[in-house]
Scaffold this motif. Structure first.
Motif, PDB file in Angstrom:
ATOM      1  N   MET A 135       0.686  -1.130  -0.724  1.00 32.56           N
ATOM      2  CA  MET A 135       0.112   0.070  -0.250  1.00 32.56           C
ATOM      3  C   MET A 135       0.796   1.132   0.142  1.00 32.56           C
ATOM      4  SD  MET A 135      -2.940   0.604   3.068  1.00 32.56           S
ATOM      5  CE  MET A 135      -3.357   2.800   2.711  1.00 32.56           C
ATOM      6  N   SER A 136       0.762   1.860  -1.456  1.00 35.33           N
ATOM      7  CA  SER A 136       1.382   3.366  -1.326  1.00 35.33           C
ATOM      8  C   SER A 136       1.435   4.627   0.514  1.00 35.33           C
ATOM      9  CB  SER A 136       1.249   4.372  -2.693  1.00 35.33           C
ATOM     10  OG  SER A 136       0.019   4.546  -2.451  1.00 35.33           O
ATOM     11  N   GLN A 137       2.342   4.632   0.925  1.00 32.80           N
ATOM     12  CA  GLN A 137       1.986   6.005   1.530  1.00 32.80           C
ATOM     13  C   GLN A 137       1.336   7.688   0.917  1.00 32.80           C
ATOM     14  OE1 GLN A 137       5.985   6.727   2.808  1.00 32.80           O
ATOM     15  NE2 GLN A 137       5.134   6.556   4.729  1.00 32.80           N
ATOM     16  N   ARG A 138       1.102   8.026   1.613  1.00 29.16           N
ATOM     17  CA  ARG A 138      -0.032   8.720   1.938  1.00 29.16           C
ATOM     18  C   ARG A 138       0.890  10.064   1.116  1.00 29.16           C
ATOM     19  NH1 ARG A 138      -1.881  13.991   4.683  1.00 29.16           N
ATOM     20  NH2 ARG A 138      -1.005  12.883   6.270  1.00 29.16           N
ATOM     21  N   ALA A 139       0.983  10.977   0.212  1.00 26.04           N
ATOM     22  CA  ALA A 139       1.613  12.040   0.247  1.00 26.04           C
ATOM     23  C   ALA A 139       1.348  13.285   0.367  1.00 26.04           C
ATOM     24  CB  ALA A 139       1.709  12.466  -2.403  1.00 26.04           C
ATOM     25  N   VAL A 140       2.184  13.789   1.124  1.00 24.01           N
ATOM     26  CA  VAL A 140       2.522  14.633   2.099  1.00 24.01           C
ATOM     27  C   VAL A 140       2.801  16.522   1.122  1.00 24.01           C
ATOM     28  CG1 VAL A 140       3.029  16.078   4.603  1.00 24.01           C
ATOM     29  CG2 VAL A 140       2.579  13.258   4.125  1.00 24.01           C
ATOM     30  N   SER A 141       1.808  16.844   1.182  1.00 18.81           N
ATOM     31  CA  SER A 141       1.560  18.014   0.633  1.00 18.81           C
ATOM     32  C   SER A 141       1.560  18.998   1.882  1.00 18.81           C
ATOM     33  CB  SER A 141       1.286  18.466  -0.568  1.00 18.81           C
ATOM     34  OG  SER A 141       0.048  19.924  -0.698  1.00 18.81           O
ATOM     35  N   VAL A 142       2.820  20.627   1.814  1.00 22.08           N
ATOM     36  CA  VAL A 142       2.231  21.466   2.284  1.00 22.08           C
ATOM     37  C   VAL A 142       2.473  22.873   0.979  1.00 22.08           C
ATOM     38  CG1 VAL A 142       3.415  20.334   4.219  1.00 22.08           C
ATOM     39  CG2 VAL A 142       4.894  21.968   3.148  1.00 22.08           C
ATOM     40  N   GLY A 143       1.875  24.196   1.907  1.00 24.54           N
ATOM     41  CA  GLY A 143       2.274  25.741   1.120  1.00 24.54           C
ATOM     42  C   GLY A 143       3.361  26.809   1.555  1.00 24.54           C
ATOM     43  N   VAL A 144       3.934  27.569   0.914  1.00 23.10           N
ATOM     44  CA  VAL A 144       4.979  27.720   1.068  1.00 23.10           C
ATOM     45  C   VAL A 144       4.973  29.700   0.987  1.00 23.10           C
ATOM     46  CG1 VAL A 144       7.461  28.926   0.997  1.00 23.10           C
ATOM     47  CG2 VAL A 144       6.756  26.565   1.762  1.00 23.10           C
TER      48      VAL A 144
ATOM     49  N   ARG B  23      16.691  25.464   2.994  1.00 24.09           N
ATOM     50  CA  ARG B  23      16.226  25.567   4.713  1.00 24.09           C
ATOM     51  C   ARG B  23      15.023  24.998   4.984  1.00 24.09           C
ATOM     52  NH1 ARG B  23      19.519  29.958   5.806  1.00 24.09           N
ATOM     53  NH2 ARG B  23      18.473  30.416   7.451  1.00 24.09           N
ATOM     54  N   LEU B  24      14.293  25.276   4.944  1.00 24.04           N
ATOM     55  CA  LEU B  24      12.469  25.038   5.276  1.00 24.04           C
ATOM     56  C   LEU B  24      12.143  23.740   4.708  1.00 24.04           C
ATOM     57  CD1 LEU B  24      10.646  25.821   7.000  1.00 24.04           C
ATOM     58  CD2 LEU B  24       9.064  27.070   4.964  1.00 24.04           C
ATOM     59  N   ILE B  25      11.989  23.698   3.687  1.00 24.27           N
ATOM     60  CA  ILE B  25      11.777  22.363   2.677  1.00 24.27           C
ATOM     61  C   ILE B  25      13.078  21.781   2.730  1.00 24.27           C
ATOM     62  CG2 ILE B  25      10.412  23.828   1.603  1.00 24.27           C
ATOM     63  CD1 ILE B  25      12.207  23.889  -0.969  1.00 24.27           C
ATOM     64  N   SER B  26      14.257  21.575   2.937  1.00 24.17           N
ATOM     65  CA  SER B  26      14.602  20.463   2.983  1.00 24.17           C
ATOM     66  C   SER B  26      14.687  19.660   4.657  1.00 24.17           C
ATOM     67  CB  SER B  26      16.139  20.596   3.063  1.00 24.17           C
ATOM     68  OG  SER B  26      17.645  19.697   3.577  1.00 24.17           O
ATOM     69  N   ALA B  27      14.859  20.289   5.390  1.00 22.61           N
ATOM     70  CA  ALA B  27      14.323  19.452   7.011  1.00 22.61           C
ATOM     71  C   ALA B  27      12.920  19.147   6.307  1.00 22.61           C
ATOM     72  CB  ALA B  27      14.104  21.103   7.787  1.00 22.61           C
ATOM     73  N   MET B  28      12.432  19.718   5.791  1.00 28.69           N
ATOM     74  CA  MET B  28      10.790  19.054   5.980  1.00 28.69           C
ATOM     75  C   MET B  28      10.332  17.362   5.042  1.00 28.69           C
ATOM     76  SD  MET B  28       7.619  22.262   4.977  1.00 28.69           S
ATOM     77  CE  MET B  28       7.140  23.443   5.848  1.00 28.69           C
ATOM     78  N   GLY B  29      11.540  18.004   3.798  1.00 25.56           N
ATOM     79  CA  GLY B  29      11.915  16.308   2.783  1.00 25.56           C
ATOM     80  C   GLY B  29      12.664  15.416   3.679  1.00 25.56           C
ATOM     81  N   SER B  30      13.130  16.056   4.415  1.00 17.82           N
ATOM     82  CA  SER B  30      13.705  15.295   4.781  1.00 17.82           C
ATOM     83  C   SER B  30      12.524  14.164   6.006  1.00 17.82           C
ATOM     84  CB  SER B  30      15.341  15.927   5.732  1.00 17.82           C
ATOM     85  OG  SER B  30      15.694  15.584   5.116  1.00 17.82           O
ATOM     86  N   LEU B  31      11.543  14.938   6.498  1.00 15.56           N
ATOM     87  CA  LEU B  31      10.702  14.711   8.227  1.00 15.56           C
ATOM     88  C   LEU B  31       9.478  14.178   6.576  1.00 15.56           C
ATOM     89  CD1 LEU B  31      11.723  16.316  10.678  1.00 15.56           C
ATOM     90  CD2 LEU B  31      12.605  13.941   9.933  1.00 15.56           C
ATOM     91  N   GLY B  32       9.366  13.592   5.564  1.00 14.21           N
ATOM     92  CA  GLY B  32       8.218  13.065   4.687  1.00 14.21           C
ATOM     93  C   GLY B  32       7.660  13.753   4.138  1.00 14.21           C
ATOM     94  N   VAL B  33       7.931  14.957   3.968  1.00 17.45           N
ATOM     95  CA  VAL B  33       6.856  15.876   2.767  1.00 17.45           C
ATOM     96  C   VAL B  33       7.433  15.406   1.751  1.00 17.45           C
ATOM     97  CG1 VAL B  33       6.153  18.598   2.146  1.00 17.45           C
ATOM     98  CG2 VAL B  33       6.692  17.543   4.636  1.00 17.45           C
ATOM     99  N   SER B  34       6.694  15.983   0.278  1.00 15.84           N
ATOM    100  CA  SER B  34       6.636  15.425  -0.512  1.00 15.84           C
ATOM    101  C   SER B  34       7.096  16.218  -1.849  1.00 15.84           C
ATOM    102  CB  SER B  34       6.211  14.233  -1.262  1.00 15.84           C
ATOM    103  OG  SER B  34       4.676  14.510  -1.638  1.00 15.84           O
TER     104      SER B  34
ATOM    105  N   MET C 139      11.443  21.823  10.629  1.00 12.22           N
ATOM    106  CA  MET C 139      11.156  19.795  10.973  1.00 12.22           C
ATOM    107  C   MET C 139       9.476  19.614  11.950  1.00 12.22           C
ATOM    108  SD  MET C 139      15.477  19.945  13.143  1.00 12.22           S
ATOM    109  CE  MET C 139      15.000  18.601  14.258  1.00 12.22           C
ATOM    110  N   ALA C 140       9.572  20.813  13.191  1.00 11.87           N
ATOM    111  CA  ALA C 140       8.328  21.106  13.919  1.00 11.87           C
ATOM    112  C   ALA C 140       7.488  21.295  12.399  1.00 11.87           C
ATOM    113  CB  ALA C 140       8.033  22.063  14.212  1.00 11.87           C
ATOM    114  N   ALA C 141       7.264  21.755  11.106  1.00 10.99           N
ATOM    115  CA  ALA C 141       5.933  22.182  10.078  1.00 10.99           C
ATOM    116  C   ALA C 141       5.604  20.393   9.619  1.00 10.99           C
ATOM    117  CB  ALA C 141       6.142  22.702   9.355  1.00 10.99           C
ATOM    118  N   ALA C 142       7.037  19.241   9.490  1.00 10.95           N
ATOM    119  CA  ALA C 142       6.885  18.096   8.831  1.00 10.95           C
ATOM    120  C   ALA C 142       6.509  17.637   9.574  1.00 10.95           C
ATOM    121  CB  ALA C 142       7.947  17.812   8.267  1.00 10.95           C
ATOM    122  N   LEU C 143       6.274  17.477  11.206  1.00  8.72           N
ATOM    123  CA  LEU C 143       5.723  16.822  12.154  1.00  8.72           C
ATOM    124  C   LEU C 143       4.901  16.369  12.048  1.00  8.72           C
ATOM    125  CD1 LEU C 143       8.955  17.038  14.820  1.00  8.72           C
ATOM    126  CD2 LEU C 143       8.183  14.566  13.688  1.00  8.72           C
TER     127      LEU C 143
END
Length: 344
Positions: free
Chosen positions: A1-10, A41-52, A157-161
């Motif tokens: 089962m594929s993981q849900r894609a996590v999307s954020v806005g900037v 820097r913001l999205i690099s941390a997000m990407g490392s914690l699961g934001v795609s 990091m906090a945003a991605a969590l």
């Protein structure tokens, strides 16, 4: 089962950190190149914690385009865990409405949260259309009270969590107050402060002279702030979490020394300062002048209109960065194998 894609806005305001107050004081300038670096820097941390995926407001300064292209190169050439960056399809007018429209589009795209880089005004514009989508509030403006100065990496990091659901919203989000201003032709809200000034025209919009002030209402005022909310904070401090606001009238009384601008202390005469609650509407003094909302003159008054200010608890929800990261650390959420028992 594929993981849900996590999307954020900037949403990065290209104009924040460049207003008139740089001519009147020693306020910092926030150049475009640094904004690009902050977002990366913001999205690099997000990407490392699961934001795609990241949706961004296109802008005339080219911040979003540079972030998109740099992220694509980082993924392709360095195998970095950077999210795919997409630009919204919208016409940019270089005004606050851009941020409001971008936030509305991001909500329709289903983002988990919206990171905002800007000042109080930018955050107010986003809050007007973000509905219940939480905000990550980062300061890049002047005299800011609502967004905080934070390192983008840890904020990301906090945003991605939060966005990935690893930290529950009940733990990682803060509810915020706001002020609503109503009258015969006015229906606006402020995140931080509403000020009646004797300055007759909106002009350059900034408020910088203590002698022009008639009264100010704040949803919160913390003593380490600069600007209009700093006056209320030093006369009648109110925290973000207190269930009340502060109301200050200027006139004969005690003299307060307050930082109205970065590096600029001014004396203001305080006639009265008190707290007020959400069920206690305040009627502003009828006077010719202007109403400043979150530090910027927005509404011109002829002295006849009666305006009412009310405090409510319907402000935007924001990521509580320190609380989120502390919880994640205590639960071991950043380990490959989480250990809620901690470091026994």
């Amino acid at each position: 089962m594929s993981q849900r894609a996590v999307s954020v806005g900037v949403i990065a305001n290209p104009s924040s950190g460049r207003d008139l107050r740089r001519l009147l004081s020693w306020a910092s300038v926030f150049p475009t190149g640094e904004k690009v670096n902050v977002v990366l820097r913001l999205i690099s941390a997000m990407g490392s914690l699961g934001v795609s995926e990241v949706w961004m407001l296109p802008d005339s300064a080219g911040i979003a385009a540079r972030v998109r292209d740099t992220a694509a190169i980082g993924r392709a050439q360095r195998n970095l865990a950077l999210p795919r960056v997409r630009l919204l399809d919208m016409r940019v007018r270089d005004c606050a409405q851009d941020s409001a429209e971008a936030a509305a589009q991001m909500v329709r795209q289903g983002v988990g949260l919206i990171a905002v880089l800007g000042g109080d005004g930018t955050h107010r514009a986003v809050a007007s259309t973000c509905a219940r989508v939480p905000l990550l509030a980062l300061s890049t403006g002047t005299n800011n009270a609502f967004p905080e100065m934070r390192e983008a990496t840890t904020a990301g990091m906090a945003a991605a969590l939060i966005a990935t659901g690893k930290v529950d919203e009940a733990i990682g989000l803060r509810a915020n107050k706001r002020l609503r201003i109503t009258g015969a032709r006015v229906d606006e809200f402020a995140l931080v402060d509403v000020c009646l000034s004797r300055q007759l025209a909106t002009g350059a919009r900034a408020v910088w002279r203590g002698e022009d002030l008639v009264e100010v209402c704040t949803s919160f005022g913390e003593p380490n702030a600069i600007g209009l909310s700093a006056i209320a904070a030093l006369a009648c401090p109110v925290s973000r979490d207190d269930p009340f606001g502060a109301h200050v009238r200027f006139g004969p009384g005690r003299t307060l020394m307050a930082p109205l601008l970065p590096g600029t202390m001014q004396q203001v005469s305080i006639a009265s300062a008190r707290r007020f609650s959400p069920n206690e509407p305040l009627w502003l003094t009828p006077a010719a002048g202007t109403i400043a909302i979150d530090g910027e003159r927005e509404i011109e008054l002829d002295g006849q209109e009666r305006l009412r200010v009310e405090l409510d608890l319907l402000g935007p929800r924001t990521v509580a960065v320190a609380r989120t990261l502390e919880y994640a650390a205590r639960q071991g959420l950043l380990f490959d194998l989480p250990n809620p028992a901690g470091c026994a």
